[in-house]
Design a protein around this motif. Structure first.
Motif, PDB file in Angstrom:
ATOM      1  N   PHE A  12       0.879  -1.159   0.000  1.00 12.94           N
ATOM      2  CA  PHE A  12       0.000   0.000   0.000  1.00 12.94           C
ATOM      3  C   PHE A  12       0.924   1.218   0.000  1.00 12.94           C
ATOM      4  N   GLY A  13       1.026   1.919  -1.145  1.00 14.21           N
ATOM      5  CA  GLY A  13       2.037   2.960  -1.277  1.00 14.21           C
ATOM      6  C   GLY A  13       1.477   4.362  -1.194  1.00 14.21           C
TER       7      GLY A  13
ATOM      8  N   THR B  88       2.906   6.885   1.722  1.00 13.14           N
ATOM      9  CA  THR B  88       3.835   7.809   2.388  1.00 13.14           C
ATOM     10  C   THR B  88       5.055   8.121   1.519  1.00 13.14           C
TER      11      THR B  88
ATOM     12  N   GLY C 240       5.508  13.355   4.285  1.00 14.81           N
ATOM     13  CA  GLY C 240       5.098  12.841   5.593  1.00 14.81           C
ATOM     14  C   GLY C 240       3.600  12.640   5.654  1.00 14.81           C
TER      15      GLY C 240
ATOM     16  N   ILE D  68       8.281   5.940   0.790  1.00 12.74           N
ATOM     17  CA  ILE D  68       9.064   5.426   1.923  1.00 12.74           C
ATOM     18  C   ILE D  68       8.134   4.663   2.863  1.00 12.74           C
ATOM     19  N   TRP D  69       8.712   3.693   3.555  1.00 20.11           N
ATOM     20  CA  TRP D  69       7.994   2.873   4.547  1.00 20.11           C
ATOM     21  C   TRP D  69       6.917   2.007   3.905  1.00 20.11           C
ATOM     22  N   ILE D  70       7.166   1.551   2.691  1.00 24.38           N
ATOM     23  CA  ILE D  70       6.136   0.732   2.051  1.00 24.38           C
ATOM     24  C   ILE D  70       6.391  -0.728   2.437  1.00 24.38           C
ATOM     25  N   SER D  71       5.541  -1.203   3.315  1.00 28.52           N
ATOM     26  CA  SER D  71       5.763  -2.512   3.923  1.00 28.52           C
ATOM     27  C   SER D  71       5.333  -3.628   2.984  1.00 28.52           C
ATOM     28  N   ARG D  72       6.033  -4.747   3.090  1.00 25.46           N
ATOM     29  CA  ARG D  72       5.737  -5.991   2.369  1.00 25.46           C
ATOM     30  C   ARG D  72       5.861  -5.857   0.849  1.00 25.46           C
TER      31      ARG D  72
ATOM     32  N   HIS E 175       9.805  -5.877  10.078  1.00 25.28           N
ATOM     33  CA  HIS E 175       8.558  -5.410   9.476  1.00 25.28           C
ATOM     34  C   HIS E 175       8.570  -5.422   7.948  1.00 25.28           C
TER      35      HIS E 175
ATOM     36  N   VAL F 289       2.747   5.335  15.923  1.00 32.33           N
ATOM     37  CA  VAL F 289       3.230   6.143  14.785  1.00 32.33           C
ATOM     38  C   VAL F 289       2.515   5.752  13.495  1.00 32.33           C
TER      39      VAL F 289
ATOM     40  N   PRO G 279      -0.458   3.176  11.497  1.00 32.67           N
ATOM     41  CA  PRO G 279      -0.538   3.847  10.203  1.00 32.67           C
ATOM     42  C   PRO G 279      -0.840   5.345  10.311  1.00 32.67           C
ATOM     43  N   ILE G 280      -1.095   5.824  11.500  1.00 39.83           N
ATOM     44  CA  ILE G 280      -1.274   7.275  11.688  1.00 39.83           C
ATOM     45  C   ILE G 280      -0.787   7.590  13.097  1.00 39.83           C
TER      46      ILE G 280
ATOM     47  N   ASN H 242      -0.648  12.220  17.421  1.00 35.88           N
ATOM     48  CA  ASN H 242      -0.963  13.653  17.306  1.00 35.88           C
ATOM     49  C   ASN H 242      -2.004  13.929  16.218  1.00 35.88           C
ATOM     50  N   LEU H 243      -1.920  13.203  15.151  1.00 35.53           N
ATOM     51  CA  LEU H 243      -2.876  13.441  14.055  1.00 35.53           C
ATOM     52  C   LEU H 243      -4.277  12.987  14.449  1.00 35.53           C
TER      53      LEU H 243
ATOM     54  N   PHE I  20      -3.867  23.215  10.914  1.00 33.88           N
ATOM     55  CA  PHE I  20      -3.262  23.068   9.585  1.00 33.88           C
ATOM     56  C   PHE I  20      -4.340  22.739   8.572  1.00 33.88           C
TER      57      PHE I  20
HETATM   58  C1  LIG Z   1       7.492   0.328  10.087  1.00 37.72           C
HETATM   59  C2  LIG Z   1       6.595   1.253   9.304  1.00 37.72           C
HETATM   60  C3  LIG Z   1       5.721   0.707   8.357  1.00 37.72           C
HETATM   61  C4  LIG Z   1       4.938   1.572   7.563  1.00 37.72           C
HETATM   62  N1  LIG Z   1       4.172   1.035   6.542  1.00 37.72           N
HETATM   63  C5  LIG Z   1       3.598   1.886   5.642  1.00 37.72           C
HETATM   64  C6  LIG Z   1       2.990   1.381   4.448  1.00 37.72           C
HETATM   65  O1  LIG Z   1       2.937   0.155   4.212  1.00 37.72           O
HETATM   66  N2  LIG Z   1       2.480   2.281   3.537  1.00 37.72           N
HETATM   67  C7  LIG Z   1       2.530   3.618   3.754  1.00 37.72           C
HETATM   68  O2  LIG Z   1       2.066   4.370   2.888  1.00 37.72           O
HETATM   69  N3  LIG Z   1       3.094   4.145   4.891  1.00 37.72           N
HETATM   70  C8  LIG Z   1       3.626   3.303   5.826  1.00 37.72           C
HETATM   71  N4  LIG Z   1       4.224   3.809   6.968  1.00 37.72           N
HETATM   72  C9  LIG Z   1       4.269   5.260   7.137  1.00 37.72           C
HETATM   73  C10 LIG Z   1       3.464   5.726   8.362  1.00 37.72           C
HETATM   74  O3  LIG Z   1       2.099   5.711   8.048  1.00 37.72           O
HETATM   75  C11 LIG Z   1       3.997   7.106   8.712  1.00 37.72           C
HETATM   76  O4  LIG Z   1       5.324   6.929   9.230  1.00 37.72           O
HETATM   77  C12 LIG Z   1       3.148   7.799   9.721  1.00 37.72           C
HETATM   78  O5  LIG Z   1       1.882   8.101   9.163  1.00 37.72           O
HETATM   79  C13 LIG Z   1       3.807   9.112  10.192  1.00 37.72           C
HETATM   80  O6  LIG Z   1       4.243   9.846   9.085  1.00 37.72           O
HETATM   81  P1  LIG Z   1       5.750  10.403   9.008  1.00 37.72           P
HETATM   82  O7  LIG Z   1       6.657   9.275   9.393  1.00 37.72           O
HETATM   83  O8  LIG Z   1       5.964  10.997   7.691  1.00 37.72           O
HETATM   84  O9  LIG Z   1       5.808  11.484  10.152  1.00 37.72           O
HETATM   85  P2  LIG Z   1       5.687  13.057   9.978  1.00 37.72           P
HETATM   86  O10 LIG Z   1       4.451  13.414   9.225  1.00 37.72           O
HETATM   87  O11 LIG Z   1       6.991  13.578   9.492  1.00 37.72           O
HETATM   88  O12 LIG Z   1       5.476  13.474  11.504  1.00 37.72           O
HETATM   89  C14 LIG Z   1       6.541  13.356  12.483  1.00 37.72           C
HETATM   90  C15 LIG Z   1       5.958  13.601  13.858  1.00 37.72           C
HETATM   91  O13 LIG Z   1       5.410  14.932  13.917  1.00 37.72           O
HETATM   92  C16 LIG Z   1       4.054  14.869  14.315  1.00 37.72           C
HETATM   93  N5  LIG Z   1       3.296  15.883  13.542  1.00 37.72           N
HETATM   94  C17 LIG Z   1       3.340  16.121  12.212  1.00 37.72           C
HETATM   95  N6  LIG Z   1       2.510  17.113  11.866  1.00 37.72           N
HETATM   96  C18 LIG Z   1       1.907  17.528  13.010  1.00 37.72           C
HETATM   97  C19 LIG Z   1       0.932  18.525  13.317  1.00 37.72           C
HETATM   98  N7  LIG Z   1       0.405  19.297  12.371  1.00 37.72           N
HETATM   99  N8  LIG Z   1       0.548  18.656  14.595  1.00 37.72           N
HETATM  100  C20 LIG Z   1       1.085  17.867  15.571  1.00 37.72           C
HETATM  101  N9  LIG Z   1       1.998  16.917  15.332  1.00 37.72           N
HETATM  102  C21 LIG Z   1       2.411  16.732  14.077  1.00 37.72           C
HETATM  103  C22 LIG Z   1       3.560  13.490  13.993  1.00 37.72           C
HETATM  104  O14 LIG Z   1       2.504  13.118  14.844  1.00 37.72           O
HETATM  105  C23 LIG Z   1       4.814  12.645  14.215  1.00 37.72           C
HETATM  106  O15 LIG Z   1       4.894  12.240  15.552  1.00 37.72           O
HETATM  107  C24 LIG Z   1       4.965   2.968   7.790  1.00 37.72           C
HETATM  108  C25 LIG Z   1       5.808   3.484   8.796  1.00 37.72           C
HETATM  109  C26 LIG Z   1       6.622   2.657   9.534  1.00 37.72           C
HETATM  110  C27 LIG Z   1       7.555   3.261  10.555  1.00 37.72           C
END
Ligand SMILES: Cc1cc2nc3c(=O)[nH]c(=O)nc-3n(C[C@H](O)[C@H](O)[C@H](O)COP(=O)(O)OP(=O)(O)OC[C@H]3O[C@@H](n4cnc5c(N)ncnc54)[C@H](O)[C@@H]3O)c2cc1C
Length: 401
Positions: free
Chosen positions: A136-137, A139, A144, A168-172, A224, A378, A380-381, A384-385, A401
């Motif tokens: 599921f792609g 991020t 972010g 980034i972080w596209i699992s499986r 993972h 952290v 899938p969401i 804080n969000l 925002f």
């Molecule tokens: C192991 C792993 C597997 C994953 N698998 C998938 C996958 O298969 N497919 C996919 O699409 N994604 C995947 N993800 C991505 C995951 O959904 C994101 O990492 C997650 O949604 C957070 O996004 P970010 O890492 O870009 O954090 P950012 O958006 O950079 O945020 C960083 C921090 O700042 C906080 N923050 C950001 N904006 C605000 C705001 N306006 N107010 C308050 N706080 C804020 C956030 O809460 C977070 O704690 C995976 C992530 C990991 C680590």
């Protein structure tokens, strides 16, 4: 028995009745399957960061990964609460469903928004486990959580889209035949609404790898199978567009409630694993001439963890019931995911503390599960969000925002 303790006993019996677990026959069957994959199996994989192929095959053969697919396409046609029971039991056993949980729900985008031909072509094979749709792609490194700013672009030319960008972080991704990919098909600045102009493509990974798609594994603190993807003029047939061009963001949002409820149920399973292990160890481990569990300083955190996991499980059940009834459940799904992930993390911390030094030893499986359950605050969401959603959408406070 004193009046107070009798009152408490009655209340406890009432609580047990109120929280009787749903789908007992599903739970029993999943428990039996998971018993074939005990701690040493998961520990060996964790050390190597290897994929649990045998476990995923066993779940596939037993039909657990296709239970949400309607019967007309060869699945069991059950609701999300049944799928929750499966994932909760997997996690309660000490296993990890993250290697394949997306095979259950990613097909929902195709089921809800795909054409009749696409559904007939893919869903029966997904139900039989012949096709894995568990990538599921969404991020991207620079956007972010702000999905409307994704930059991966699919430019249409004739009967193809040509995709460029990265995820980034596209699992499986290495263990999937198909991927649901969100990309821009119009620049953000050219659309009326920032969430317009994004589209969902079904990418055939078998054809794409080496022909415009490069997959780079990312080693993380847990096993993972997550990756970074690079698209360099990847060609995707226009026939693989799901739904309407430009409306993809809504399709992705539609799938998020299911994902959050199911992942919340994994947290409940983790939470129960930690509480079970902590209580058992507290009864067994003897220092200062008696079991450590006779000290209230040890008992109370475990009891608190149980209370929190139980409360969170009721929220997950509530969100699942709304989902299965076709009712709006966005806020409930988010709140269930947040509460469950916090309850499992508290339970993990308590379990580790209860085990003292042994909690850090690989062979107890506590440290592995501790690392695994942390993810869910952290992904899938992030929490804080969710708080932002509740503050603005439920409580009507101004948006930040
Ligand atoms: C192991 C792993 C597997 C994953 N698998 C998938 C996958 O298969 N497919 C996919 O699409 N994604 C995947 N993800 C991505 C995951 O959904 C994101 O990492 C997650 O949604 C957070 O996004 P970010 O890492 O870009 O954090 P950012 O958006 O950079 O945020 C960083 C921090 O700042 C906080 N923050 C950001 N904006 C605000 C705001 N306006 N107010 C308050 N706080 C804020 C956030 O809460 C977070 O704690 C995976 C992530 C990991 C680590």
């Amino acid at each position: 028995m004193t009046w107070v303790s009798r009152r408490c006993t009655v209340a406890a019996e009432e609580l047990v009745m109120a929280t009787t677990e749903s789908h007992p026959e599903i739970r029993e069957a999943v428990r039996k399957l998971c018993a074939r994959f005990p701690g040493p199996y998961w520990r060996a994989l964790d050390r190597e960061r290897a994929y649990p192929t045998e476990f995923v095959n066993a779940l596939t053969e037993a039909g657990w990964l296709s239970i949400l697919i309607p019967e007309e396409y060869g699945g069991a046609g059950l609701g999300i609460s049944a799928a929750c029971a499966v994932l909760e039991e997997i996690h309660r056993s000490g296993a990890n469903g993250a290697a394949c949980h997306a095979q259950m729900y990613t097909m929902g985008t195709l089921l809800r928004h795909g054409s009749v031909e696409q559904k007939a072509r893919y869903l029966p094979k997904i139900a039989r486990g012949e096709l894995r749709l568990q990538a599921f792609g969404v991020t991207e490194p620079t956007s972010g959580t702000d999905t409307t700013r994704i930059q991966t672009f699919a430019k249409r030319g004739g009967d193809k889209y040509v995709v460029n960008g990265s995820k980034i972080w596209i699992s499986r991704a290495e263990h999937s035949d198909l991927m649901v990919l969100l990309c821009r098909t119009s620049p953000r600045d050219d659309t009326g609404k920032t969430s317009d102009g994004m589209s969902v493509l079904l990418v055939d990974m078998r054809e794409a790898k080496g022909n415009g798609l490069t997959i780079k594994p990312v080693r993380t603190m847990l096993n993972h199978a997550t990756t970074e993807l690079f698209f360099d003029n990847l060609e995707v047939p226009v026939d693989n567009l799901i739904g309407r061009e430009g409306a993809g963001f809504k399709y992705i949002l539609d799938g998020m409630n299911a994902e959050r409820i199911l992942i919340a149920s994994e947290c409940i399973g983790d939470g129960r694993f930690f509480v079970d292990r902590a209580a058992a160890y507290a009864k067994d481990r003897s220092v200062f001439g008696g079991p450590i569990g006779e000290n209230q300083g040890v008992q109370f955190p475990i009891a608190r963890a149980h209370v929190q996991v139980t409360a969170a499980s009721l929220m997950v059940d509530h969100a699942a019931q709304l989902y299965d009834a076709g009712q709006p459940c966005g806020s409930e799904a988010n709140m269930a995911k947040m509460t469950a992930s916090e309850a499992s993390w508290y339970a993990a911390d308590v379990c580790l503390q209860t085990h003292g030094g042994f909690g850090f030893a690989e062979e107890y499986d506590i440290e592995r599960k501790f690392r695994e359950t942390r993810l869910y605050q952290v992904a899938p969401i992030s929490t804080n969000l969710i708080l932002s959603h509740v503050a603005t959408h439920v409580l009507g406070m101004p948006k930040s925002f």
